[in-house]
Design an enzyme around this catalytic site. Structure first.
Site, mmCIF file in Angstrom:
data_model
loop_
_atom_site.group_PDB
_atom_site.id
_atom_site.type_symbol
_atom_site.label_atom_id
_atom_site.label_comp_id
_atom_site.label_asym_id
_atom_site.label_seq_id
_atom_site.Cartn_x
_atom_site.Cartn_y
_atom_site.Cartn_z
ATOM 1 C CG ASN A 49 -12.213 -0.501 3.815
ATOM 2 O OD1 ASN A 49 -12.576 -0.940 4.908
ATOM 3 N ND2 ASN A 49 -11.026 0.062 3.640
ATOM 4 C CB THR A 105 -10.529 5.432 -1.279
ATOM 5 O OG1 THR A 105 -9.436 4.540 -1.062
ATOM 6 C CG2 THR A 105 -10.999 5.997 0.042
ATOM 7 C CG HIS A 145 -8.616 -3.098 -2.432
ATOM 8 N ND1 HIS A 145 -9.502 -2.331 -3.170
ATOM 9 C CD2 HIS A 145 -8.432 -2.438 -1.276
ATOM 10 C CE1 HIS A 145 -9.818 -1.246 -2.492
ATOM 11 N NE2 HIS A 145 -9.189 -1.294 -1.330
ATOM 12 C CG HIS A 186 -6.785 -2.969 3.052
ATOM 13 N ND1 HIS A 186 -6.106 -1.783 2.871
ATOM 14 C CD2 HIS A 186 -8.014 -2.786 2.489
ATOM 15 C CE1 HIS A 186 -6.883 -0.916 2.241
ATOM 16 N NE2 HIS A 186 -8.050 -1.503 1.992
ATOM 17 N N GLY A 241 -15.906 2.867 3.498
ATOM 18 C CA GLY A 241 -14.599 3.518 3.405
ATOM 19 C C GLY A 241 -13.802 3.123 2.182
ATOM 20 C CG HIS A 290 -12.284 -3.385 -12.739
ATOM 21 N ND1 HIS A 290 -11.545 -2.404 -12.123
ATOM 22 C CD2 HIS A 290 -13.586 -3.094 -12.496
ATOM 23 C CE1 HIS A 290 -12.361 -1.548 -11.536
ATOM 24 N NE2 HIS A 290 -13.614 -1.941 -11.756
ATOM 25 C CG ASP A 330 -2.065 0.974 1.077
ATOM 26 O OD1 ASP A 330 -3.218 0.529 0.955
ATOM 27 O OD2 ASP A 330 -1.807 2.207 1.063
HETATM 28 P P1 5GP Z 1 -9.687 1.354 0.241
HETATM 29 O O1 5GP Z 1 -9.793 2.656 0.983
HETATM 30 O O2 5GP Z 1 -10.368 1.439 -1.097
HETATM 31 O O3 5GP Z 1 -10.096 0.161 1.028
HETATM 32 O O4 5GP Z 1 -8.142 1.120 -0.008
HETATM 33 C C1 5GP Z 1 -7.439 1.694 -1.061
HETATM 34 C C2 5GP Z 1 -5.984 1.638 -0.671
HETATM 35 O O5 5GP Z 1 -5.213 1.815 -1.846
HETATM 36 C C3 5GP Z 1 -5.557 2.735 0.309
HETATM 37 O O6 5GP Z 1 -5.024 2.133 1.485
HETATM 38 C C4 5GP Z 1 -4.516 3.523 -0.467
HETATM 39 O O7 5GP Z 1 -3.429 3.966 0.335
HETATM 40 C C5 5GP Z 1 -4.073 2.562 -1.552
HETATM 41 N N1 5GP Z 1 -3.667 3.174 -2.789
HETATM 42 C C6 5GP Z 1 -4.319 4.154 -3.477
HETATM 43 N N2 5GP Z 1 -3.667 4.460 -4.608
HETATM 44 C C7 5GP Z 1 -2.570 3.646 -4.647
HETATM 45 C C8 5GP Z 1 -1.499 3.515 -5.589
HETATM 46 O O8 5GP Z 1 -1.422 4.180 -6.611
HETATM 47 N N3 5GP Z 1 -0.546 2.589 -5.307
HETATM 48 C C9 5GP Z 1 -0.602 1.819 -4.165
HETATM 49 N N4 5GP Z 1 0.384 0.937 -3.988
HETATM 50 N N5 5GP Z 1 -1.594 1.919 -3.263
HETATM 51 C C10 5GP Z 1 -2.572 2.829 -3.501
HETATM 52 ZN ZN ZN Z 2 -9.535 -2.097 -11.896
#
Ligand code: 5GP
Ligand code: ZN
Length: 113
Positions: A86, A94, A99, A101, A92, A45, A29
């Protein structure tokens, strides 16, 4: 499609890749919330859990098995770790590419924020 994780899959933008096969890719991340913070994504996707159906059952199983293997390799399997998904706005999420974590090497709290 303008999806940042699809771009990582296609190597159009860089990422620190931890694991990769034909179906799954795992990378660090960019904004880690723990000393170990790795994202596991299907190469296909899928927007979110809301868009899963029966054809994805094996794929989701693969994601969890790969998390298990990487956790063992990184020596956090016995210490414990957290797996997070998420989903949607209140969840949450984004990045709208499904995915999981993997968070490790610190004490997690409950309830999550
Ligand atoms: P979400 O909030 O959707 O569960 O998690 C998205 C995660 O993707 C966040 O923890 C954020 O830091 C990570 N993230 C967003 N853009 C990028 C990117 O360009 N590269 C990497 N390695 N992580 C990303
Ligand atoms: Zn995608």
């Amino acid at each position: 499609m303008d999806c940042i994780f699809c771009k990582i899959v296609k190597k159009e933008i860089p990422a620190e890749i931890i694991y990769e096969d034909d179906k799954v890719i795992a990378f660090k991340d960019i904004n880690p919330a723990a000393p170990i913070h790795i994202l596991f994504i299907p190469k296909e996707h899928i927007d979110s859990v809301n868009f899963l159906d029966e054809v994805h059952i094996d794929l989701i199983g693969e994601l969890f098995l790969k998390i298990k293997e990487v956790a063992k390799k990184l020596n956090i399997a016995n210490k414990g770790y957290r797996i997070v998904n998420n989903c949607g706005e209140l969840g949450g999420q984004t990045v709208n590419h499904l995915h999981l974590h993997l968070l490790g090497e610190r004490q997690m709290q409950w309830p999550p924020g």
